[in-house]
Design a protein around this motif. Sequence first.
Motif, mmCIF file in Angstrom:
data_model
loop_
_atom_site.group_PDB
_atom_site.id
_atom_site.type_symbol
_atom_site.label_atom_id
_atom_site.label_comp_id
_atom_site.label_asym_id
_atom_site.label_seq_id
_atom_site.Cartn_x
_atom_site.Cartn_y
_atom_site.Cartn_z
ATOM 1 N N ALA A 274 -11.944 4.050 -3.715
ATOM 2 C CA ALA A 274 -12.507 3.066 -2.791
ATOM 3 C C ALA A 274 -12.220 1.630 -3.203
ATOM 4 C CB ALA A 274 -14.025 3.266 -2.689
ATOM 5 N N LEU A 275 -11.808 1.416 -4.450
ATOM 6 C CA LEU A 275 -11.636 0.050 -4.947
ATOM 7 C C LEU A 275 -10.201 -0.444 -4.911
ATOM 8 C CD1 LEU A 275 -14.021 0.146 -8.056
ATOM 9 C CD2 LEU A 275 -14.510 -0.616 -5.726
ATOM 10 N N SER A 276 -9.232 0.465 -4.826
ATOM 11 C CA SER A 276 -7.828 0.067 -4.897
ATOM 12 C C SER A 276 -7.271 -0.255 -3.515
ATOM 13 C CB SER A 276 -7.004 1.182 -5.550
ATOM 14 O OG SER A 276 -5.648 0.832 -5.571
ATOM 15 N N ASP A 277 -6.432 -1.319 -3.468
ATOM 16 C CA ASP A 277 -5.753 -1.675 -2.226
ATOM 17 C C ASP A 277 -4.446 -0.915 -2.057
ATOM 18 O OD1 ASP A 277 -7.727 -3.485 -1.526
ATOM 19 O OD2 ASP A 277 -6.776 -5.116 -2.663
ATOM 20 N N GLU A 278 -4.091 -0.123 -3.065
ATOM 21 C CA GLU A 278 -2.880 0.692 -3.007
ATOM 22 C C GLU A 278 -3.264 2.164 -3.091
ATOM 23 O OE1 GLU A 278 -0.316 -0.483 -6.142
ATOM 24 O OE2 GLU A 278 0.012 -2.517 -5.365
ATOM 25 N N SER B 177 -9.766 2.695 4.581
ATOM 26 C CA SER B 177 -9.881 1.452 5.348
ATOM 27 C C SER B 177 -9.182 0.284 4.653
ATOM 28 C CB SER B 177 -11.362 1.111 5.564
ATOM 29 O OG SER B 177 -11.991 0.782 4.335
ATOM 30 N N ARG B 178 -8.951 0.393 3.362
ATOM 31 C CA ARG B 178 -8.294 -0.675 2.610
ATOM 32 C C ARG B 178 -6.776 -0.480 2.532
ATOM 33 N NH1 ARG B 178 -11.934 -3.297 -1.115
ATOM 34 N NH2 ARG B 178 -10.184 -3.602 -2.545
ATOM 35 N N LEU B 179 -6.297 0.676 2.941
ATOM 36 C CA LEU B 179 -4.868 0.979 2.864
ATOM 37 C C LEU B 179 -4.157 0.556 4.147
ATOM 38 C CD1 LEU B 179 -5.034 4.558 1.276
ATOM 39 C CD2 LEU B 179 -4.602 2.379 0.111
ATOM 40 N N PRO B 180 -2.850 0.301 4.073
ATOM 41 C CA PRO B 180 -2.082 -0.031 5.290
ATOM 42 C C PRO B 180 -2.146 1.110 6.304
ATOM 43 C CG PRO B 180 -0.821 -0.536 3.303
ATOM 44 C CD PRO B 180 -2.033 0.219 2.851
ATOM 45 N N GLU B 181 -2.139 0.767 7.580
ATOM 46 C CA GLU B 181 -2.288 1.772 8.625
ATOM 47 C C GLU B 181 -1.147 2.785 8.624
ATOM 48 O OE1 GLU B 181 -2.868 0.083 12.427
ATOM 49 O OE2 GLU B 181 -4.709 -0.997 11.883
ATOM 50 N N ASN B 182 0.048 2.358 8.308
ATOM 51 C CA ASN B 182 1.203 3.246 8.351
ATOM 52 C C ASN B 182 1.517 3.903 7.003
ATOM 53 O OD1 ASN B 182 1.613 2.575 11.067
ATOM 54 N ND2 ASN B 182 2.860 0.790 10.513
ATOM 55 N N GLY B 183 0.666 3.676 6.004
ATOM 56 C CA GLY B 183 0.922 4.223 4.679
ATOM 57 C C GLY B 183 0.234 5.559 4.472
ATOM 58 N N ASN B 184 0.280 6.035 3.239
ATOM 59 C CA ASN B 184 -0.403 7.280 2.875
ATOM 60 C C ASN B 184 -1.908 7.110 2.962
ATOM 61 O OD1 ASN B 184 2.007 8.656 2.283
ATOM 62 N ND2 ASN B 184 2.092 7.753 0.239
ATOM 63 N N LYS B 185 -2.578 8.185 3.306
ATOM 64 C CA LYS B 185 -4.032 8.184 3.425
ATOM 65 C C LYS B 185 -4.621 9.304 2.561
ATOM 66 C CE LYS B 185 -4.410 4.967 6.659
ATOM 67 N NZ LYS B 185 -5.158 3.704 6.484
ATOM 68 N N ILE C 159 -13.715 8.078 0.276
ATOM 69 C CA ILE C 159 -12.469 8.375 0.997
ATOM 70 C C ILE C 159 -12.337 7.465 2.213
ATOM 71 C CG2 ILE C 159 -11.294 10.104 2.414
ATOM 72 C CD1 ILE C 159 -10.926 10.669 -0.485
ATOM 73 N N ASP C 160 -13.412 7.329 2.984
ATOM 74 C CA ASP C 160 -13.367 6.465 4.174
ATOM 75 C C ASP C 160 -13.132 5.009 3.793
ATOM 76 O OD1 ASP C 160 -13.776 8.613 5.845
ATOM 77 O OD2 ASP C 160 -15.952 8.346 5.958
#
Length: 267
Positions: free
Chosen positions: A44-48, A131-139, A126-127
């Motif tokens: 939840a804390l990482s932007d990557e 929410s912090r990850l790019p929309e087109n990236g891995n989730k 997880i949610d």
Amino acid sequence: MNQTFDLQRFTILLKLNFVEKGRNYMLTSGLFIGLLFILLVPTALSDEFLPYGAVLHFMALPLVVLLGGSVFTSSMFSQYTSPSTGIAATLVPGSILEKFLTALVVYLCFSVLLLGMFLALHYFTIDLGNSRLPENGNKYQYIPKPMLWYFACIYIISQGAFFLGSIYFSKFSYLKTAGILFLTFVLTIVLSSWLTSRLVDASVNSVPFVPWQVSAAITKVPPIKLLRARYIVYFPEMVQYMIYALPVLVMLGLWYISFLRLKEKEF
């Protein structure tokens, strides 16, 4: 001592239990809840996207929830493991039912809290991480519900077993209970697979509490590659309800045996 249940006396026994063991309860709870945060919060804390983020969530199930719950539960009747503390425990004014319910309430509070906190933190982190990850990236993905259900079955049965082991074994209750559970689990899987292969077909993969998986060989042209398709065979609705009830019934049976063992200790 009067063996009828008295609510006021039961409340006093609960307070006495927390006075005697409250410090150990708090330390154990704090340790395993802290481990939950350490394993689940990084997603939840990482932007990557963290490749190991989902692995940490999977690791938290056996290493924190199952291990933490079993360690806590195996100490519920620790006062009966030695003659000195056992005699003092039997002399405490209270009925056998009240003493049993005192341990049962404490154990249920911790077990439900630990499992509930894992589920809440799992979905929340997880949610928040997605929410912090790019929309087109891995989730990040949730742990599959069939896996959570299978783990819940193991968790319910194991908690009942460790509760029984804490009063049944005088020494090394945790190790003895864990060993018996492991052997029972392995033998159950082996027996289930053997019976299914004998009565149905060797292509059926059967594990207790989960739907069957059937492998079907499909030959491609030219016959060089051989693919194996997997089909899931779900149980009928009534059978599925029985499977849902089975772990709870096993746990209730283990509780009853624990109560009988406590009566033997008291007398």
